[in-house]
Scaffold this active site. Structure first.
Site, PDB file in Angstrom:
ATOM      1  N   GLU A   1      12.738  -4.999  58.019  1.00 37.35           N
ATOM      2  CA  GLU A   1      12.668  -6.200  58.988  1.00 37.35           C
ATOM      3  C   GLU A   1      13.293  -7.300  58.225  1.00 37.35           C
ATOM      4  O   GLU A   1      14.027  -8.169  58.966  1.00 37.35           O
ATOM      5  CB  GLU A   1      11.327  -6.598  59.560  1.00 37.35           C
ATOM      6  CG  GLU A   1      10.768  -5.829  60.459  1.00 37.35           C
ATOM      7  CD  GLU A   1       9.344  -5.976  60.963  1.00 37.35           C
ATOM      8  OE1 GLU A   1       8.596  -6.111  60.161  1.00 37.35           O
ATOM      9  OE2 GLU A   1       9.167  -6.311  62.163  1.00 37.35           O
TER      10      GLU A   1
ATOM     11  N   GLU B   1       5.422   2.649  60.262  1.00 36.53           N
ATOM     12  CA  GLU B   1       4.284   1.943  60.906  1.00 36.53           C
ATOM     13  C   GLU B   1       3.422   2.493  61.667  1.00 36.53           C
ATOM     14  O   GLU B   1       2.072   2.570  61.628  1.00 36.53           O
ATOM     15  CB  GLU B   1       4.725   0.464  61.753  1.00 36.53           C
ATOM     16  CG  GLU B   1       4.857  -0.763  60.653  1.00 36.53           C
ATOM     17  CD  GLU B   1       6.375  -0.920  60.032  1.00 36.53           C
ATOM     18  OE1 GLU B   1       7.179   0.368  60.402  1.00 36.53           O
ATOM     19  OE2 GLU B   1       6.801  -1.841  59.547  1.00 36.53           O
TER      20      GLU B   1
END
Ligand code: COA
Length: 674
Positions: free
Chosen positions: A498, A518
């Site tokens: 990210e 995730e």
């Protein structure tokens, strides 16, 4: 005085160096005791095709060394850390020998024999007559300065000390000593070489005991002096506030009493206060407790022990910095990664505050006169990045995330440090832009620090706020007029990815890959991971769906094909050159993330979704799909990002998130119920 400049003649990130020599093909280790074979095993694991010689004057240790290395390979195979073929290559081409002449073609010779100056000098003068003129020769001494060992050699320019820490096959730091007799090219090459082979080398000065052993030896010696008033188990117990195992437990493991006597005797050249505690000479094994076992100790006694241990720790830390033996960054890092401290000494000082440090040091000065005290202000010792190395190439700041012990996972402190460096330099006209990269060859970053997640699980508002707080770096990058390029040097996962996708451009090495794991933790990437990729690289939509919902990896070629990565390099330093070039190319023409609604096709998820053998949480996936869709149809980027924060908060309240995070921290496979 800028100590970094004195110790590091070019860059602080070793992999920015373009090496002046190729990787060694033949390496010799002299001494088959404990650490010699451990160093050999590390080298053979990193470079299985080299020829490795392990030399000793007696046959018995050679046999033991062979058994030891085979045992390591067996264990690695059992634990699936190594493939069969690699295990075979590691064991092939190791020559255990008593004949020094075998090492004649070696490019690198590392001595790991007994700590005895005449013996070492004898070994080195015979090595010098056998090997070629270009061979680099080093000693693994933990205490003897280089000049005392090497000055009498015909060609000392190719000699120095490379000091490993136990267990040498696994412990990351290696101190590479810079001294007046060595050619700086040799120091630079070794600095690069150890990093290239998976270590985290640091350069230190040629003081007695170098940097980290000054801390360790005096910590243990002070503990031994405390025995006048307290039992071993109390001292170990109090020490465990700061270290994973107390000094007596560690001394038992390392049979370390004679070493402390030797090294502290050597340090007495700096003053009688370094005298080894007499009791070290009369005890072989300490009667102490297991690490972690709790013991009742009164507050007064606890404080008395704690103050003395912190006194010696702080004293040595101040002295190391004031004399330029090492840098603050390396001392703080090395204490944690090589010596098992839970926090670096400067972090401990920061936690307890200036007044408390002053109180401890005043008291320590009274109880142990002669030991060094602080020579600078408290804030000067605190003023450094704990986790970032900052270099400069062609007016571009190269920011390296150095946390190799956790695959460069991004903690809150790392986030804050990145933001601080960007803000400090954004208005400096001499800085043209930034490159952000990860330390080592394995990882750009393995994601956000999972250890931090449990705190917000189950609390929607706190989880959303945490995501917003973590996004400060990315939001700042969105507004920057100077380019920032991610140089992805290995895996870029989760929260690390990210950061990379928010940079204005990306370059990578050919071993890089990109993944949002995730969902395997029962959560989702909440700092733009469900939003930004779809807006920046619409060609990759289908891949992003699979990345988010099924934790599928994106290869570097796929990243290149969809325009996410601008160039792919063969090695780290090539990648950095490309990144610097890219900063200059996109300067003045930074592409911003599209603002308005975007169209994305319907997201389909397979029945019974799996990531490898792991059954995933369908509830979690449905929250991801909902978040991606809502983010795409948001009217503005900021609205979309907020949807991402809310999505991460919603998923943080599911049973799947609780299970996934606990499983990671307990090192087991999660079992998602729905
Ligand atoms: N947060 C915190 N610590 C992390 C981490 C993360 N995201 N990723 C790795 N680490 C730590 C591990 O806990 C381990 O620490 P330890 O030695 O104290 O146990 C260390 O880094 C090395 O990792 P390890 O798992 O032993 O190495 P490996 O080579 O077997 O596996 C990974 C590497 C990256 C595949 C594995 O660590 C992993 O799956 N990490 C989590 C990745 C993830 O889900 N990231 C998304 C979070 S946003």
């Amino acid at each position: 005085m800028d100590q970094k400049k004195n110790l590091y003649s070019s860059t602080i990130n070793p992999l920015l160096i373009a090496p002046t020599r190729p990787l060694p093909r033949e390496i010799a280790i002299i001494g088959a005791g404990t650490i010699g074979p451990d160093i050999g095993y590390y080298l053979k694991s990193a470079l299985p095709n080299i020829k490795l010689f392990i030399i000793d004057v007696v046959e018995e240790p050679l046999k033991k060394a062979e058994k030891r290395i085979s045992g390591y390979v067996e264990k690695a195979l059992e634990k699936r850390k190594m493939k069969e073929e690699q295990g075979k290559a590691v064991l092939d081409n190791i020559i255990y020998s008593m004949d020094y002449n075998e090492i004649k073609d070696c490019d690198l010779v590392i001595e790991a024999a007994t700590e005895n100056i005449p013996l070492k000098q004898k070994i080195f003068s015979s090595i010098e007559t056998i090997v070629g003129n270009n061979t680099i020769i080093t000693s693994n001494t933990s205490s003897i300065p280089a000049d005392r060992i090497f000055s009498a050699m015909k060609n000392p320019e190719r000699t120095t000390i490379t000091h490993f820490f136990a267990p040498a096959w696994r412990s990351l730091p290696v101190e590479v000593i810079t001294w007046e007799g060595v050619n700086k090219e040799v120091v630079e090459y070794l600095f690069w070489f150890f990093a290239r082979t998976g270590k985290a080398p640091i350069i230190t000065d040629n003081a007695i005991c170098f940097m980290l052993d000054r801390v360790f030896d005096n910590w243990c010696n002070e503990a031994a002096y405390l025995l006048d008033a307290f039992p071993t188990s109390w001292i170990d117990s109090v020490a465990e506030e700061f270290v994973f195992a107390g000094p007596f437990f560690v001394l038992n493991m390392a049979h370390g009493n004679p070493i402390i006597i030797e090294t502290n005797t050597l340090q007495m050249e700096e003053g009688p206060h370094y005298r080894p505690a007499p009791i070290l000479g009369s005890v072989e094994t300490w009667l102490t407790k297991r690490p972690g076992k709790k013991i009742e100790i009164s507050e007064d006694n606890k404080n008395a022990i704690r103050d003395r241990l912190l006194g010696i720790l702080f004293s040595q830390s101040f002295d190391i910095i004031d004399r330029g033996i090492g840098t603050k960054e390396d001392l703080n890092f090395g204490c944690q990664v090589a010596l098992g401290f839970k926090k670096g000494p400067f972090d401990i000082m920061r936690d307890i505050g200036e007044a408390e440090v002053n109180r401890i040091m005043k008291q320590f000065g009274g109880e142990r006169p002669g030991f060094p005290q602080a020579k600078r202000s408290f804030s000067e010792y605190q003023d450094f990045s704990r986790f970032l190395l900052v270099d400069e190439i062609e007016d571009v700041k190269i920011i390296t995330i150095r946390r190799p012990q956790a695959m460069n996972a991004i903690s809150d402190e790392i986030n804050n440090e990145i933001l601080k460096i960007l803000k400090e330099n954004i208005d400096d006209p001499a800085v043209k832009g930034f490159v952000i990269t990860g330390y080592g060859n394995a990882a750009f970053s393995a994601g956000a620090d999972i250890g931090k997640f449990p705190a917000t699980l189950g609390n929607k508002e706190a989880a959303a706020q945490y995501a917003r707080d973590c996004a400060d770096v990315q939001l700042f990058m969105d507004t920057m007029e100077k380019p920032i390029v991610a140089a992805v040097n290995g895996m870029a996962l989760g929260g690390g990815l990210e950061i990379a996708i928010r940079c204005h451009s990306m370059v990578s090495t050919k071993n890089a890959f990109f993944q949002f794991p995730e969902i395997t933790l029962g959560i989702l990437p909440g700092i733009g991971g469900c939003i930004v990729p779809y807006r920046k690289w619409p060609k990759g939509t289908q891949i992003f769906n699979e990345m988010l919902c099924l934790a599928r990896r994106m290869t570097v070629q796929e990243a290149y094909d969809i325009g996410m990565v601008a160039s792919i390099s063969g090695d780290y330093s090539g990648m950095i050159q490309e990144a610097v070039k890219e900063v200059h190319t996109i300067a003045g023409n930074i592409k911003r993330i599209p603002e308005g609604k975007i169209d994305i096709p319907e997201i389909t998820v397979p029945d019974n979704p799996m990531a490898g053998k792991l059954k995933l949480s369908e509830e979690g996936i449905s929250i991801i799909v909902k978040t991606v869709k809502a983010g795409a149809s948001a009217d503005s980027l900021s609205e979309a990002l907020e949807i991402g924060y809310q999505g991460s908060a919603e998923i943080a309240c599911t049973d799947g998130a609780k299970e996934g995070i606990s499983a990671f921290l307990e090192k087991r496979r999660p079992e998602f119920k729905k």
